[in-house]
Design a protein around this motif. Structure first.
Motif, PDB file in Angstrom:
ATOM      1  N   LEU A   1      -6.559   4.229  -2.646  1.00  0.00           N
ATOM      2  CA  LEU A   1      -6.575   2.811  -2.291  1.00  0.00           C
ATOM      3  C   LEU A   1      -6.411   2.636  -0.787  1.00  0.00           C
ATOM      4  O   LEU A   1      -5.768   3.435  -0.117  1.00  0.00           O
ATOM      5  CB  LEU A   1      -5.514   2.020  -3.047  1.00  0.00           C
ATOM      6  CG  LEU A   1      -4.060   2.328  -2.881  1.00  0.00           C
ATOM      7  CD1 LEU A   1      -3.240   1.051  -2.924  1.00  0.00           C
ATOM      8  CD2 LEU A   1      -3.593   3.206  -4.027  1.00  0.00           C
ATOM      9  N   SER A   2      -7.026   1.571  -0.263  1.00  0.00           N
ATOM     10  CA  SER A   2      -6.911   1.275   1.177  1.00  0.00           C
ATOM     11  C   SER A   2      -7.108  -0.222   1.370  1.00  0.00           C
ATOM     12  O   SER A   2      -7.512  -0.925   0.433  1.00  0.00           O
ATOM     13  CB  SER A   2      -7.977   2.057   1.945  1.00  0.00           C
ATOM     14  OG  SER A   2      -9.266   1.648   1.501  1.00  0.00           O
TER      15      SER A   2
ATOM     16  N   GLU B   1       0.846  -1.209   0.000  1.00  0.00           N
ATOM     17  CA  GLU B   1       0.000   0.000   0.000  1.00  0.00           C
ATOM     18  C   GLU B   1       0.875   1.250   0.000  1.00  0.00           C
ATOM     19  O   GLU B   1       0.651   2.181  -0.783  1.00  0.00           O
ATOM     20  CB  GLU B   1      -0.920  -0.028   1.216  1.00  0.00           C
ATOM     21  CG  GLU B   1      -1.966   1.060   1.238  1.00  0.00           C
ATOM     22  CD  GLU B   1      -3.061   0.794   2.285  1.00  0.00           C
ATOM     23  OE1 GLU B   1      -3.335  -0.373   2.613  1.00  0.00           O
ATOM     24  OE2 GLU B   1      -3.655   1.771   2.757  1.00  0.00           O
ATOM     25  N   LYS B   2       1.883   1.236   0.846  1.00  0.00           N
ATOM     26  CA  LYS B   2       2.778   2.395   0.964  1.00  0.00           C
ATOM     27  C   LYS B   2       3.528   2.631  -0.364  1.00  0.00           C
ATOM     28  O   LYS B   2       3.611   3.757  -0.854  1.00  0.00           O
ATOM     29  CB  LYS B   2       3.793   2.116   2.076  1.00  0.00           C
ATOM     30  CG  LYS B   2       4.094   3.312   2.958  1.00  0.00           C
ATOM     31  CD  LYS B   2       4.875   2.862   4.208  1.00  0.00           C
ATOM     32  CE  LYS B   2       5.841   3.951   4.630  1.00  0.00           C
ATOM     33  NZ  LYS B   2       6.747   3.492   5.710  1.00  0.00           N
TER      34      LYS B   2
ATOM     35  N   THR C   1       1.200   3.947  -3.075  1.00  0.00           N
ATOM     36  CA  THR C   1       0.894   5.360  -2.830  1.00  0.00           C
ATOM     37  C   THR C   1       2.099   6.216  -3.225  1.00  0.00           C
ATOM     38  O   THR C   1       1.949   7.257  -3.873  1.00  0.00           O
ATOM     39  CB  THR C   1       0.533   5.564  -1.344  1.00  0.00           C
ATOM     40  OG1 THR C   1      -0.511   4.636  -1.003  1.00  0.00           O
ATOM     41  CG2 THR C   1       0.082   6.997  -1.083  1.00  0.00           C
ATOM     42  N   HIS C   2       3.261   5.724  -2.891  1.00  0.00           N
ATOM     43  CA  HIS C   2       4.511   6.432  -3.238  1.00  0.00           C
ATOM     44  C   HIS C   2       4.655   6.534  -4.759  1.00  0.00           C
ATOM     45  O   HIS C   2       5.181   7.535  -5.278  1.00  0.00           O
ATOM     46  CB  HIS C   2       5.687   5.668  -2.635  1.00  0.00           C
ATOM     47  CG  HIS C   2       7.010   6.343  -2.809  1.00  0.00           C
ATOM     48  ND1 HIS C   2       7.355   7.485  -2.109  1.00  0.00           N
ATOM     49  CD2 HIS C   2       8.052   6.066  -3.644  1.00  0.00           C
ATOM     50  CE1 HIS C   2       8.574   7.861  -2.507  1.00  0.00           C
ATOM     51  NE2 HIS C   2       9.006   7.034  -3.431  1.00  0.00           N
TER      52      HIS C   2
ATOM     53  N   TYR D   1      -0.327   6.220  -6.870  1.00  0.00           N
ATOM     54  CA  TYR D   1      -1.698   5.700  -6.920  1.00  0.00           C
ATOM     55  C   TYR D   1      -2.489   6.276  -5.750  1.00  0.00           C
ATOM     56  O   TYR D   1      -1.964   6.353  -4.629  1.00  0.00           O
ATOM     57  CB  TYR D   1      -1.695   4.174  -6.860  1.00  0.00           C
ATOM     58  CG  TYR D   1      -1.132   3.559  -8.126  1.00  0.00           C
ATOM     59  CD1 TYR D   1       0.199   3.170  -8.208  1.00  0.00           C
ATOM     60  CD2 TYR D   1      -1.938   3.421  -9.248  1.00  0.00           C
ATOM     61  CE1 TYR D   1       0.720   2.651  -9.376  1.00  0.00           C
ATOM     62  CE2 TYR D   1      -1.433   2.882 -10.427  1.00  0.00           C
ATOM     63  CZ  TYR D   1      -0.099   2.501 -10.478  1.00  0.00           C
ATOM     64  OH  TYR D   1       0.411   1.986 -11.635  1.00  0.00           O
ATOM     65  N   GLU D   2      -3.714   6.717  -6.056  1.00  0.00           N
ATOM     66  CA  GLU D   2      -4.540   7.341  -5.015  1.00  0.00           C
ATOM     67  C   GLU D   2      -5.812   6.532  -4.763  1.00  0.00           C
ATOM     68  O   GLU D   2      -6.203   5.705  -5.594  1.00  0.00           O
ATOM     69  CB  GLU D   2      -4.902   8.765  -5.467  1.00  0.00           C
ATOM     70  CG  GLU D   2      -3.684   9.689  -5.523  1.00  0.00           C
ATOM     71  CD  GLU D   2      -4.009  11.013  -6.213  1.00  0.00           C
ATOM     72  OE1 GLU D   2      -5.109  11.112  -6.801  1.00  0.00           O
ATOM     73  OE2 GLU D   2      -3.150  11.908  -6.190  1.00  0.00           O
TER      74      GLU D   2
END
Lengths: 83, 83
Positions: A35-36, A24-25, A28-29, A32-33
């Motif tokens: 997401l959880s 996930e980290k 995001t890095h 990509y937005e």
């Protein structure tokens, strides 16, 4: 009879999924937005000779308990279909 | 919109699946019979905010190409459903 069997092994709800957190980290890095709850599990597939579908599913369940899954921190879903 | 997205990443056909071979050997050693073609892959699940289902699937496809899958030796299947 020959079956295609599949076991999907995923971290139990509430158990910290360090792999999922890392993915996930990183995603995001990478930009990509939105997401959880990223979770990473394993999928084991095989061809399996068995008397019938129930016997095949029972064998895979035992394989999960013996080797494929860590019952304390993982759950598994089994699916079997005729080859 | 919020989606449940899933990517199943498995070794390409013809690529030596060392993990699969090791699991197959161990299961046979544990006494399981009639199994073959054991393959081990990964399954990544997530909640994902996207404009629509196509946009969500496209995002997950890009995630596979950027991070989740090694295109040389793995293939991936993506599924997306509304949360």
């Amino acid at each position: 009879m020959i079956f295609h069997a599949e076991a999907v092994i995923t971290p139990r709800e509430g158990v910290l999924d360090t792999q999922g957190k890392a993915v996930e980290k990183t995603l995001t890095h990478l930009g990509y937005e939105g997401l959880s709850e990223v979770r990473v599990g394993r999928i084991v597939t095989m061809r399996l000779e068995a008397k019938d579908g129930d016997a095949a599913a029972e064998a895979v369940k035992n394989m999960c308990q013996d080797l494929l899954a860590n019952d304390l921190i993982e759950t598994y879903k089994i699916s079997v279909r005729e080859a």
